[in-house]
Write a protein that holds these residues in place. Structure first.
Motif, short mmCIF file in Angstrom:
data_model
loop_
_atom_site.label_atom_id
_atom_site.label_comp_id
_atom_site.label_asym_id
_atom_site.label_seq_id
_atom_site.Cartn_x
_atom_site.Cartn_y
_atom_site.Cartn_z
N TRP A 52 22.44 -14.53 1.29
CA TRP A 52 23.30 -14.08 2.39
C TRP A 52 22.76 -12.84 3.08
N LYS A 100 28.48 -22.98 9.68
CA LYS A 100 28.23 -21.57 9.35
C LYS A 100 29.52 -20.78 9.17
N ASP A 104 30.38 -18.85 5.78
CA ASP A 104 30.57 -17.40 5.79
C ASP A 104 31.84 -17.01 5.04
#
Length: 183
Positions: A52, A100, A104
């Motif tokens: 990340w 995404k 996230d």
């Protein structure tokens, strides 16, 4: 062949392709156009936190390993248990995400079972069916317990379960004791 979505493909001992030796693959999609799955028992040495830092917008402190989902490159993917971030329900209570914005949020959560994957396994039309026909793969229904299992002996565990199940059904055995010598 009927769809094998929500099933596990277990590499047979005869499967010698180094990408799949002793693997367990969760099939996420299986149609007449092909199949897509992720190898659920190949953790990498990289953590989600490390990944990340490279790809995420917000800091993440997950120490979970990133899994090598297969030899085909593509977007990051996750299998998880958070209904609010579901893109596809694989089986009741187990979901798939690749967007995404969902990933996230998913990597910031504590307490939700999840696995993050780089790469995936893919088959063209008829390819998986041919591999199954020649004995490359054994098949069993997926369970959340197997999907989120974190020991390094998942292949052995699932193979043993398939063997016991096959033997019981072939012999019409109603119950196999833990220790057959006690009969």
């Amino acid at each position: 062949m009927k769809s094998l979505e929500a099933h596990l493909l277990v590499a047979s001992p005869q499967l010698l392709d180094p990408n799949f030796v002793k693997t367990v693959v969760l099939l996420i999609q299986h149609t007449d156009q092909g199949a897509l799955g992720v190898v659920i028992n190949r953790p990498t040495s990289k953590t989600v936190e490390e990944l990340w830092k490279e790809v995420g917008d917000a800091p993440c402190d997950s120490r979970q390993p990133v899994h090598l989902g297969g030899p085909v490159s593509g977007p990051l993917m996750a299998v998880h248990t958070d209904h609010s971030l579901a893109e596809v329900e694989i089986l009741p209570g187990v979901f798939f995400a690749a967007r995404k914005e969902n990933l996230d949020q998913l990597v910031l959560q504590d307490g939700q079972a999840s696995k993050v994957f780089i790469g995936h396994a893919g088959w063209g039309p008829g390819q998986l069916e041919n591999e199954i026909e020649v004995g490359g793969w054994l098949i069993t229904p997926a369970t959340a317990e197997y999907i989120f299992y974190d020991g390094d002996d998942l292949w052995e565990e699932v193979l043993e379960q398939i063997g016991s199940s096959t033997l019981s059904s072939m012999l019409d055995i109603k119950h196999v004791p833990e220790d057959p010598s006690m009969n």
